[in-house]
Design a protein around this motif. Sequence first.
Motif, PDB file in Angstrom:
ATOM      1  N   ASP A 194       9.441  -4.585  -8.180  1.00  0.00           N
ATOM      2  CA  ASP A 194       9.562  -3.089  -8.495  1.00  0.00           C
ATOM      3  C   ASP A 194       9.343  -3.055  -9.895  1.00  0.00           C
ATOM      4  N   GLU A 195       9.792  -3.991 -10.811  1.00  0.00           N
ATOM      5  CA  GLU A 195       9.712  -3.794 -12.426  1.00  0.00           C
ATOM      6  C   GLU A 195       8.427  -4.294 -12.870  1.00  0.00           C
ATOM      7  N   ASN A 196       7.641  -5.016 -12.188  1.00  0.00           N
ATOM      8  CA  ASN A 196       6.627  -5.564 -12.728  1.00  0.00           C
ATOM      9  C   ASN A 196       5.246  -5.425 -12.079  1.00  0.00           C
ATOM     10  N   THR A 197       5.252  -4.986 -10.948  1.00  0.00           N
ATOM     11  CA  THR A 197       3.954  -4.432 -10.269  1.00  0.00           C
ATOM     12  C   THR A 197       3.418  -3.198 -10.592  1.00  0.00           C
ATOM     13  N   PRO A 198       2.093  -3.295 -11.288  1.00  0.00           N
ATOM     14  CA  PRO A 198       1.441  -2.149 -11.592  1.00  0.00           C
ATOM     15  C   PRO A 198       1.240  -1.141 -10.487  1.00  0.00           C
ATOM     16  N   LEU A 199       1.125   0.076 -10.667  1.00  0.00           N
ATOM     17  CA  LEU A 199       1.324   1.072  -9.484  1.00  0.00           C
ATOM     18  C   LEU A 199      -0.384   1.840  -9.700  1.00  0.00           C
ATOM     19  N   ILE A 200      -0.816   2.050  -8.458  1.00  0.00           N
ATOM     20  CA  ILE A 200      -2.004   2.838  -8.399  1.00  0.00           C
ATOM     21  C   ILE A 200      -1.660   4.183  -8.334  1.00  0.00           C
ATOM     22  N   GLN A 249      -4.823  -5.137  -4.103  1.00  0.00           N
ATOM     23  CA  GLN A 249      -5.737  -6.410  -4.289  1.00  0.00           C
ATOM     24  C   GLN A 249      -4.729  -7.705  -4.261  1.00  0.00           C
ATOM     25  N   PRO A 250      -5.224  -8.712  -3.701  1.00  0.00           N
ATOM     26  CA  PRO A 250      -4.265  -9.876  -3.792  1.00  0.00           C
ATOM     27  C   PRO A 250      -4.765 -10.548  -5.255  1.00  0.00           C
ATOM     28  N   VAL A 255      20.280 -12.293  -1.485  1.00  0.00           N
ATOM     29  CA  VAL A 255      20.312 -12.470  -2.731  1.00  0.00           C
ATOM     30  C   VAL A 255      18.848 -12.699  -3.444  1.00  0.00           C
ATOM     31  N   LEU A 256      18.285 -13.725  -2.635  1.00  0.00           N
ATOM     32  CA  LEU A 256      17.014 -13.879  -3.130  1.00  0.00           C
ATOM     33  C   LEU A 256      16.084 -12.477  -2.787  1.00  0.00           C
ATOM     34  N   ARG A 257      16.352 -11.746  -1.779  1.00  0.00           N
ATOM     35  CA  ARG A 257      15.607 -10.756  -1.396  1.00  0.00           C
ATOM     36  C   ARG A 257      15.627  -9.717  -2.548  1.00  0.00           C
ATOM     37  N   GLN A 258      16.870  -9.496  -3.012  1.00  0.00           N
ATOM     38  CA  GLN A 258      17.307  -8.332  -4.086  1.00  0.00           C
ATOM     39  C   GLN A 258      16.802  -8.801  -5.424  1.00  0.00           C
ATOM     40  N   LYS A 259      16.554 -10.169  -5.670  1.00  0.00           N
ATOM     41  CA  LYS A 259      15.804 -10.675  -6.838  1.00  0.00           C
ATOM     42  C   LYS A 259      14.630 -10.389  -6.930  1.00  0.00           C
ATOM     43  N   LEU A 260      13.869 -10.720  -5.718  1.00  0.00           N
ATOM     44  CA  LEU A 260      12.404 -10.431  -5.555  1.00  0.00           C
ATOM     45  C   LEU A 260      11.951  -8.881  -5.618  1.00  0.00           C
ATOM     46  N   ARG A 278       0.938  -1.367   0.040  1.00  0.00           N
ATOM     47  CA  ARG A 278      -0.072   0.046   0.052  1.00  0.00           C
ATOM     48  C   ARG A 278       0.970   1.277   0.099  1.00  0.00           C
ATOM     49  N   ASP A 279       1.789   1.168   0.802  1.00  0.00           N
ATOM     50  CA  ASP A 279       2.752   2.362   0.927  1.00  0.00           C
ATOM     51  C   ASP A 279       3.465   2.586  -0.379  1.00  0.00           C
ATOM     52  N   LYS A 280       3.832   1.583  -1.107  1.00  0.00           N
ATOM     53  CA  LYS A 280       4.649   1.615  -2.437  1.00  0.00           C
ATOM     54  C   LYS A 280       3.577   1.917  -3.405  1.00  0.00           C
ATOM     55  N   HIS A 281       2.183   1.840  -3.209  1.00  0.00           N
ATOM     56  CA  HIS A 281       1.028   2.230  -4.298  1.00  0.00           C
ATOM     57  C   HIS A 281       0.961   0.992  -5.295  1.00  0.00           C
ATOM     58  N   HIS A 282       1.476  -0.183  -4.895  1.00  0.00           N
ATOM     59  CA  HIS A 282       1.212  -1.321  -5.692  1.00  0.00           C
ATOM     60  C   HIS A 282      -0.457  -1.632  -5.850  1.00  0.00           C
ATOM     61  N   GLU A 283      -0.835  -2.153  -7.045  1.00  0.00           N
ATOM     62  CA  GLU A 283      -2.108  -2.329  -7.376  1.00  0.00           C
ATOM     63  C   GLU A 283      -2.360  -3.824  -6.858  1.00  0.00           C
ATOM     64  N   PHE A 284      -1.525  -4.780  -6.779  1.00  0.00           N
ATOM     65  CA  PHE A 284      -1.602  -6.061  -6.583  1.00  0.00           C
ATOM     66  C   PHE A 284      -0.550  -6.566  -5.549  1.00  0.00           C
TER      67      PHE A 284
END
Length: 135
Positions: free
Chosen positions: A63-69, A78-79, A53-58, A18-24
């Motif tokens: 950040d690159e693929n999540t649509p923003l509100i 939304q889940p 390393v796993l955290r950085q990849k995720l 929510r803080d990052k304005h992610h739509e999903f």
Amino acid sequence: MLSTEVENSINTLFRDARDKHHEFVTVEHLLLAMLDNPSAADVLRACSVDILVLRQKLEGFIDENTPLIPEDEQRDVQPTLGFQRVIHRAVYSAQSSRKGEVTGDTVLVAIFGEPDSHAVYFLGQCDVARLDVVN
């Protein structure tokens, strides 16, 4: 049904999204949250996963693929269906094993039920399979 640890992880996940304005919130968001969940992190460390390393990849993928509100819209995050399926699988697993509650390690196993997700792909890159997590 969810352990306090998992509830806290999911609440933090939604708050951060929510803080990052992610739509999903996605399966990848859930795996990222599990990196800070004590029981899930213990399992991953036992599987020799480099959590940093796993955290950085995720984080990069999210950040690159999540649509923003847009900031001027008042919608809540939304889940995705995949996220919901993982939670349902984890709950069903806990019920059927009479474990009583869903813990972080149960969520990790349930994530593998989404084989087309990037979460499973990233776990595979860390040489982690479902059987490793179960054991």
